[in-house]
Scaffold this motif. Sequence first.
Motif, PDB file in Angstrom:
ATOM      1  N   GLN A 218      41.576  49.832  41.624  1.00  0.00           N
ATOM      2  CA  GLN A 218      40.967  50.197  40.171  1.00  0.00           C
ATOM      3  C   GLN A 218      40.799  49.028  39.280  1.00  0.00           C
ATOM      4  O   GLN A 218      42.045  48.376  39.164  1.00  0.00           O
ATOM      5  CB  GLN A 218      41.706  51.446  39.616  1.00  0.00           C
ATOM      6  CG  GLN A 218      40.898  51.891  38.192  1.00  0.00           C
ATOM      7  CD  GLN A 218      41.830  52.872  37.592  1.00  0.00           C
ATOM      8  OE1 GLN A 218      41.650  54.013  38.291  1.00  0.00           O
ATOM      9  NE2 GLN A 218      42.516  52.906  36.592  1.00  0.00           N
TER      10      GLN A 218
ATOM     11  N   TYR B 134      41.729  50.276  26.477  1.00  0.00           N
ATOM     12  CA  TYR B 134      42.554  51.466  26.814  1.00  0.00           C
ATOM     13  C   TYR B 134      42.734  52.386  25.483  1.00  0.00           C
ATOM     14  O   TYR B 134      43.919  52.563  24.896  1.00  0.00           O
ATOM     15  CB  TYR B 134      43.930  51.189  27.329  1.00  0.00           C
ATOM     16  CG  TYR B 134      43.842  50.133  28.221  1.00  0.00           C
ATOM     17  CD1 TYR B 134      43.945  50.938  30.043  1.00  0.00           C
ATOM     18  CD2 TYR B 134      43.779  48.854  28.419  1.00  0.00           C
ATOM     19  CE1 TYR B 134      44.064  50.020  30.885  1.00  0.00           C
ATOM     20  CE2 TYR B 134      43.773  48.228  29.568  1.00  0.00           C
ATOM     21  CZ  TYR B 134      43.794  48.586  30.990  1.00  0.00           C
ATOM     22  OH  TYR B 134      43.517  47.883  32.025  1.00  0.00           O
TER      23      TYR B 134
ATOM     24  N   SER C 264      46.547  64.071  30.551  1.00  0.00           N
ATOM     25  CA  SER C 264      46.786  64.059  31.745  1.00  0.00           C
ATOM     26  C   SER C 264      47.009  65.289  32.566  1.00  0.00           C
ATOM     27  O   SER C 264      47.807  66.275  32.057  1.00  0.00           O
ATOM     28  CB  SER C 264      48.236  63.131  31.603  1.00  0.00           C
ATOM     29  OG  SER C 264      47.797  62.020  31.141  1.00  0.00           O
TER      30      SER C 264
ATOM     31  N   HIS D  34      47.067  61.908  36.093  1.00  0.00           N
ATOM     32  CA  HIS D  34      46.053  61.200  35.788  1.00  0.00           C
ATOM     33  C   HIS D  34      45.445  61.348  34.756  1.00  0.00           C
ATOM     34  O   HIS D  34      45.343  62.658  34.299  1.00  0.00           O
ATOM     35  CB  HIS D  34      44.822  60.842  36.972  1.00  0.00           C
ATOM     36  CG  HIS D  34      45.534  60.148  38.119  1.00  0.00           C
ATOM     37  ND1 HIS D  34      45.737  58.994  38.215  1.00  0.00           N
ATOM     38  CD2 HIS D  34      46.301  60.754  39.184  1.00  0.00           C
ATOM     39  CE1 HIS D  34      46.222  58.510  39.407  1.00  0.00           C
ATOM     40  NE2 HIS D  34      46.538  59.580  39.982  1.00  0.00           N
ATOM     41  N   HIS D  35      45.012  60.549  33.615  1.00  0.00           N
ATOM     42  CA  HIS D  35      44.430  60.833  32.574  1.00  0.00           C
ATOM     43  C   HIS D  35      43.003  61.069  32.291  1.00  0.00           C
ATOM     44  O   HIS D  35      42.391  59.947  32.791  1.00  0.00           O
ATOM     45  CB  HIS D  35      45.034  59.705  31.230  1.00  0.00           C
ATOM     46  CG  HIS D  35      45.047  60.347  29.955  1.00  0.00           C
ATOM     47  ND1 HIS D  35      45.565  61.372  29.468  1.00  0.00           N
ATOM     48  CD2 HIS D  35      44.009  59.869  28.869  1.00  0.00           C
ATOM     49  CE1 HIS D  35      45.451  61.359  28.180  1.00  0.00           C
ATOM     50  NE2 HIS D  35      44.407  60.846  27.836  1.00  0.00           N
ATOM     51  N   TYR D  36      42.529  62.032  31.973  1.00  0.00           N
ATOM     52  CA  TYR D  36      41.076  62.580  31.749  1.00  0.00           C
ATOM     53  C   TYR D  36      40.702  62.579  30.266  1.00  0.00           C
ATOM     54  O   TYR D  36      41.250  63.321  29.747  1.00  0.00           O
ATOM     55  CB  TYR D  36      40.688  63.782  32.876  1.00  0.00           C
ATOM     56  CG  TYR D  36      41.366  63.576  34.070  1.00  0.00           C
ATOM     57  CD1 TYR D  36      40.269  63.031  35.263  1.00  0.00           C
ATOM     58  CD2 TYR D  36      42.446  64.086  34.474  1.00  0.00           C
ATOM     59  CE1 TYR D  36      40.876  63.094  36.640  1.00  0.00           C
ATOM     60  CE2 TYR D  36      42.778  63.932  36.032  1.00  0.00           C
ATOM     61  CZ  TYR D  36      42.397  63.262  36.767  1.00  0.00           C
ATOM     62  OH  TYR D  36      42.728  63.362  37.952  1.00  0.00           O
TER      63      TYR D  36
ATOM     64  N   SER E  38      43.339  55.524  25.386  1.00  0.00           N
ATOM     65  CA  SER E  38      44.476  56.453  25.477  1.00  0.00           C
ATOM     66  C   SER E  38      45.684  55.881  24.748  1.00  0.00           C
ATOM     67  O   SER E  38      46.555  56.505  24.520  1.00  0.00           O
ATOM     68  CB  SER E  38      44.638  56.878  26.998  1.00  0.00           C
ATOM     69  OG  SER E  38      45.212  55.839  27.665  1.00  0.00           O
ATOM     70  N   ARG E  39      45.962  54.513  24.981  1.00  0.00           N
ATOM     71  CA  ARG E  39      47.073  53.979  24.503  1.00  0.00           C
ATOM     72  C   ARG E  39      47.308  53.819  22.899  1.00  0.00           C
ATOM     73  O   ARG E  39      48.172  53.652  22.278  1.00  0.00           O
ATOM     74  CB  ARG E  39      47.150  52.659  24.983  1.00  0.00           C
ATOM     75  CG  ARG E  39      47.245  52.488  26.526  1.00  0.00           C
ATOM     76  CD  ARG E  39      47.695  51.147  27.038  1.00  0.00           C
ATOM     77  NE  ARG E  39      47.689  51.158  28.512  1.00  0.00           N
ATOM     78  CZ  ARG E  39      47.499  49.999  29.240  1.00  0.00           C
ATOM     79  NH1 ARG E  39      47.872  48.805  28.464  1.00  0.00           N
ATOM     80  NH2 ARG E  39      47.666  50.181  30.703  1.00  0.00           N
TER      81      ARG E  39
ATOM     82  N   VAL F  47      38.504  58.191  33.194  1.00  0.00           N
ATOM     83  CA  VAL F  47      39.657  58.290  34.047  1.00  0.00           C
ATOM     84  C   VAL F  47      40.594  57.183  34.035  1.00  0.00           C
ATOM     85  O   VAL F  47      40.328  56.170  34.508  1.00  0.00           O
ATOM     86  CB  VAL F  47      38.912  58.703  35.534  1.00  0.00           C
ATOM     87  CG1 VAL F  47      40.241  59.133  36.374  1.00  0.00           C
ATOM     88  CG2 VAL F  47      38.249  59.868  35.554  1.00  0.00           C
ATOM     89  N   ASP F  48      41.612  57.505  33.607  1.00  0.00           N
ATOM     90  CA  ASP F  48      42.757  56.423  33.312  1.00  0.00           C
ATOM     91  C   ASP F  48      42.260  55.291  32.508  1.00  0.00           C
ATOM     92  O   ASP F  48      42.416  54.419  33.090  1.00  0.00           O
ATOM     93  CB  ASP F  48      43.394  56.000  34.880  1.00  0.00           C
ATOM     94  CG  ASP F  48      44.251  57.117  35.409  1.00  0.00           C
ATOM     95  OD1 ASP F  48      44.832  57.870  34.617  1.00  0.00           O
ATOM     96  OD2 ASP F  48      44.140  57.157  36.711  1.00  0.00           O
ATOM     97  N   ASP F  49      41.457  55.679  31.619  1.00  0.00           N
ATOM     98  CA  ASP F  49      40.420  54.563  30.780  1.00  0.00           C
ATOM     99  C   ASP F  49      39.456  53.933  31.470  1.00  0.00           C
ATOM    100  O   ASP F  49      38.774  53.297  30.622  1.00  0.00           O
ATOM    101  CB  ASP F  49      41.631  53.718  30.069  1.00  0.00           C
ATOM    102  CG  ASP F  49      42.678  54.411  29.121  1.00  0.00           C
ATOM    103  OD1 ASP F  49      42.168  54.815  28.188  1.00  0.00           O
ATOM    104  OD2 ASP F  49      43.913  54.289  29.400  1.00  0.00           O
TER     105      ASP F  49
END
Length: 304
Positions: free
Chosen positions: A30, A36, A94, A171-173, A38-39, A186-188
């Motif tokens: 990936q 990011y 996640s 995994h983060h959606y 999400s962070r 998906v995962d940023d």
Amino acid sequence: MEQKPPGANNQLLLMIMVVVACSVSGAGAQPSPGYYPSRRIRSMAFGEGYDNLWGAQHQTLSPDQTALTVWMDRSSGSGFKSKRSYRNGYFGASIKVPSGYTAGVNTAFYLSNNELYPGQHDEIDIELLGTVPGEPWTLQTNVYVHGTGDGAIIGREMRFHLWFDPTADFHHYAILWNPDHIVFLVDDVPVRRYPRAAHGHNFPDRQMWAYGSIWDASDWATDGGRFKSDYRYQPFVSRYTDLKIAGCEAAAPASCRPVQSSPSGDTGGLSAQQNAAMSWAQQRSMVYYYCQDYSRNHANYPEC
């Protein structure tokens, strides 16, 4: 001298960035999106942002209240809903989905105002569609705008075969919904960008709530309904954690600013690196796009 069509240089640059991203990260790895979101947004306890909606007997909270386990069996599935409604924002979770035979099982994370506008609702969906052993899970993204209410709701699906095993780990959606576009992550990694068209009629702009659920979608979820839920394999257990919400609540003042979608601070665009990562995801994993489905009446899809 040969004249290039408008946008050709941008397309060439994007192609180069896709090649570079893939070569740097490995052929199957990936690529980094370079940003990011999400962070940048803190995680919340379940009860801080959400309430049970249905199937409470099929939910358990972790001792620290940050992780929710939901399951589906022959008697019921389960769902939850955000305490507040929003007019834009970042909504993420996640998720880890069940393994084995999971045909017909739909693990969803989505935005909707169906309860406020029944039959005329808006919806932005992330759905993880169960499968049979040996076949990949499908990630379905979808956008509904002002449903017709007569059963002929116009969906705008884009589907992917995930490039990882969503049963092996979390995994983060996420859905990033701003006034100018919707980005599915998906995962940023942006996997899809859905922009507001110039006329604006194809874009959801009314307040929505965030939801999560696990339910039986045997009629269509796995190979168009060919494979159904098989309750010999129950319970089907999905887990949600790292819940995140940031954005403007419906009652927020006009000065409330949407969550930025790129490192430049832009709320309506993506960086070149994000676009390259999105191209990688779509070229590698996309298996269906409604604009390329000519069995549909494209008069319903002016954005295509």
